[in-house]
Design an enzyme around this catalytic site. Structure first.
Site, PDB file in Angstrom:
ATOM      1  N   THR A  59       0.542  -1.353  -0.203  1.00  0.00           N
ATOM      2  CA  THR A  59      -0.247   0.167   0.031  1.00  0.00           C
ATOM      3  C   THR A  59       0.465   1.147   0.207  1.00  0.00           C
ATOM      4  O   THR A  59       1.744   1.006   0.401  1.00  0.00           O
ATOM      5  CB  THR A  59      -0.723   0.405   1.391  1.00  0.00           C
ATOM      6  N   GLU A 117      -5.965  -3.417  -0.898  1.00  0.00           N
ATOM      7  CA  GLU A 117      -6.189  -4.781   0.026  1.00  0.00           C
ATOM      8  C   GLU A 117      -7.294  -5.372  -0.101  1.00  0.00           C
ATOM      9  O   GLU A 117      -8.335  -6.170  -0.413  1.00  0.00           O
ATOM     10  CB  GLU A 117      -6.726  -4.123   1.164  1.00  0.00           C
ATOM     11  N   LYS A 150     -14.786  17.483  10.905  1.00  0.00           N
ATOM     12  CA  LYS A 150     -16.192  17.588  12.101  1.00  0.00           C
ATOM     13  C   LYS A 150     -15.993  19.166  12.963  1.00  0.00           C
ATOM     14  O   LYS A 150     -15.317  19.853  13.454  1.00  0.00           O
ATOM     15  CB  LYS A 150     -14.823  16.348  13.175  1.00  0.00           C
ATOM     16  N   TRP A 182     -20.175  16.257  11.070  1.00  0.00           N
ATOM     17  CA  TRP A 182     -19.402  15.719   9.821  1.00  0.00           C
ATOM     18  C   TRP A 182     -19.271  16.641   8.765  1.00  0.00           C
ATOM     19  O   TRP A 182     -21.062  17.051   8.865  1.00  0.00           O
ATOM     20  CB  TRP A 182     -19.229  14.538   9.890  1.00  0.00           C
TER      21      TRP A 182
END
Ligand code: AMP
Length: 548
Positions: free
Chosen positions: A187, A331, A443, A448
């Site tokens: 990754t 992944e 936030k 959010w």
């Protein structure tokens, strides 16, 4: 009671032998930058893959389980390596040539690569790394480039064509355990060390079948796919294996990834499909807007790896090119979702589905998890972290030659699901809409704000080429959005107008107060917005902020 069916291991060698025989006439065309591109049939690729396997075993001493790195562009030789290395029982380790030198060194050492296959054009990158790569005993070079750069360095250097020439064109591929390692990809490693994902033969086989399903890319031997997504980035989204299953012709850009050669490739070779991240499509759009080109052969385009702004999809609709949004990760092999709308809808009704990340195929199970660990409903409104599981989803990271597999708590749940770090909602009929990376969510006063919503809305403005929104600390609200904007050529900044424009699509309390113009959005090694760079630039006072 067991089923009565044969237990035939699902192996990459079976994909290879199928492609070279049943689809022997299909082709891999590699762009060379010269008048004529280079063409090779699947039958020839199959022969050469066998020759490569013989050379690796007999000449270089490669044994089952050894890892071999590839530092290569998308081209026919890289496809040969993709097929030969796993088929002979070794492990194909694709190296991301855009990573910083120290990360590449770390990755090769961690994977313990014995051999590196490299394109000649990448030797300036490889040569300075070699003194730091003690495990690498051999370098195999293909394509144009200055070999003298490797003079005096420790590994033995081989010429790809000379190495495989005259060897047998068939190979008794071993009957491996289908769960054994076939390929690995690390990754991008934005935090901490890069993590190795190891794909098995079984996962690659099943993933390839999913890529080929009509509800995913659905390509056949009548198609040609332009594979822009690099072979070093999650197996080029599975295309080199999937195409060998169904005979899809491949058009490989090699190192010619700039908008002008891509436009020329499309006009001349007339691919019916292409796959790349949004940055590539943004660049190509600017190119064909300035200098019109015929893109009409591309019936469908898979776009993913980062959020596709709806305005980009609209712009391509106007050119007759239909972008299909896909979500995935290193992944997840990577196919996680694709945004083909359900049947029976008008164009207008399809639109809200097309701009989602898409729906999950049968092989990928999904759930949303709230901040307290609770499972959230699929109601299109409850936002949480996406967790997935399935036969081509990682269950752990590679722990190194002597280490155990790694299952960090922030990446895998106790019951084995992959925590994606992506935050979003899922509709009752299984369409995923991502609103943020967990670490990019803003936030503000306990609520959010989606940076992706703000970016999409901004990128729909005619003066805006690109926009990235990040959270910055705010005394009163905790965090507030900072809008960083790249203007189109000739446009001038009018923040108040941009803010008014934004107010048409997002709630007033979400509108950014802090604005800045930047020359380009910083990108990661695989072309995604690199927001941590922007956050750092802001923290270091490097950005010229206008406060509204
Ligand atoms: P990588 O493993 O480097 O391919 O990065 C995977 C990450 O890219 C995902 O976890 C997402 O954050 C992001 N990503 C991939 N596809 C999309 C998409 N269609 N929309 C938004 N983000 C995406």
């Amino acid at each position: 009671m067991y089923g009565t069916m044969q237990d035939v291991p699902l192996l990459v060698s079976r994909i290879l032998e199928h492609g070279r025989t049943i689809h022997g006439r299909s082709t891999v065309t590699t762009w060379t930058g010269e008048q004529e591109p280079h063409r090779r049939t699947f039958a020839e690729i199959g022969d050469r893959a066998a020759q490569l396997a013989h050379a690796l075993r007999d000449e270089l001493g490669v044994t089952p389980g050894s890892a071999l790195g590839t530092l290569m562009w998308n081209n026919a030789e890289h496809v040969e390596a993709y097929l030969a290395i796993p088929s002979m029982g070794a492990v194909l380790h694709t190296l991301n040539l855009r990573l910083p030198a120290e990360q590449l060194v770390w990755i090769v050492n961690h994977a313990d690569d014995k051999v590196v296959l490299a394109n000649g054009s990448l030797l300036p990158l490889l040569a300075p790394l070699l003194p730091h790569l003690p495990s690498v005993e051999h370098v195999v070079v293909s394509g144009p480039g200055d070999r003298s750069l490797l003079d005096g360095l420790a590994p033995t250097v081989h010429e790809y064509e000379e190495l495989i020439a005259g060897r047998p064109t068939s190979y008794a591929w071993p009957e491996l355990d289908e769960r054994s390692a076939a390929a690995m990809c690390y990754t991008s490693g934005t935090t901490g060390d890069p993590k190795g994902v190891v794909y098995s033969h079984r996962s690659i086989y099943l993933h390839s079948m999913q890529v080929n399903m009509a509800e995913s890319m659905g390509l056949t031997d009548k198609d040609t796919t332009l594979v822009v997504v690099p072979q070093f980035h999650v197996n080029a989204w599975g295309l080199p294996h999937a195409t060998f299953m169904t005979g899809v012709n491949m058009l490989m850009p090699d190192r010619f990834l700039q908008p002008a050669p891509l436009a020329e490739m499309i006009e001349r070779e007339r691919p019916t499909h292409a796959a790349a991240v949004p940055t590539i499509w943004q660049g190509l759009l600017a190119e064909v807007t300035a200098k019109p080109r015929d893109l009409s052969s591309m019936a469908s385009v898979t776009i993913g790896g980062a959020a596709c702004p709806p305005s980009l999809m609209e712009a391509y609709d106007k050119l007759g090119v239909r972008l299909c949004h896909a979500w995935g990760m290193t992944e997840t092999s990577p196919l996680g979702t694709m945004s083909n709308p359900p049947a029976g809808l008008t164009d207008e009704q399809e639109w809200p589905y097309r701009i989602t990340q898409g729906r999950f195929p049968a092989g990928v199970e999904a759930r949303l998890v709230g901040p307290g660990g609770e499972h959230l409903p699929w109601d299109g409104e409850s936002a949480g972290e996406l967790e997935v599981r399935g036969a081509w989803i990682a269950g752990a990271y590679y722990g190194g030659a002597d280490g155990e597999d790694l299952r960090p708590e922030d990446k895998f749940s106790e019951d084995g699901w992959l925590k994606t770090g992506d935050v979003g909602v899922i509709s009752a009929d299984g369409y995923l809409t991502l609103t943020d990376r967990a670490k990019d969510v803003i936030k503000s006063g306990g609520e959010w704000i989606s940076s992706v919503d703000l970016e999409n809305a901004l990128m729909a403005h005619p003066d805006v080429a690109e926009a990235a929104v990040v959270a910055v600390p705010d005394e009163k609200w905790g965090e507030r959005p900072l809008a960083t904007v790249v203007l189109k050529e000739g446009a001038t900044a009018d923040y108040a107008a941009l803010r008014t424009f934004l107010a048409q699509s997002v709630a007033k309390w979400q509108l950014p107060e802090r604005w800045t113009i930047i020359p380009a959005v910083p990108k990661t090694s695989v072309g995604k917005f690199d927001k941590k760079v922007i956050r750092r630039q802001y923290a270091d006072g490097e950005l010229d902020i206008t406060q509204l």
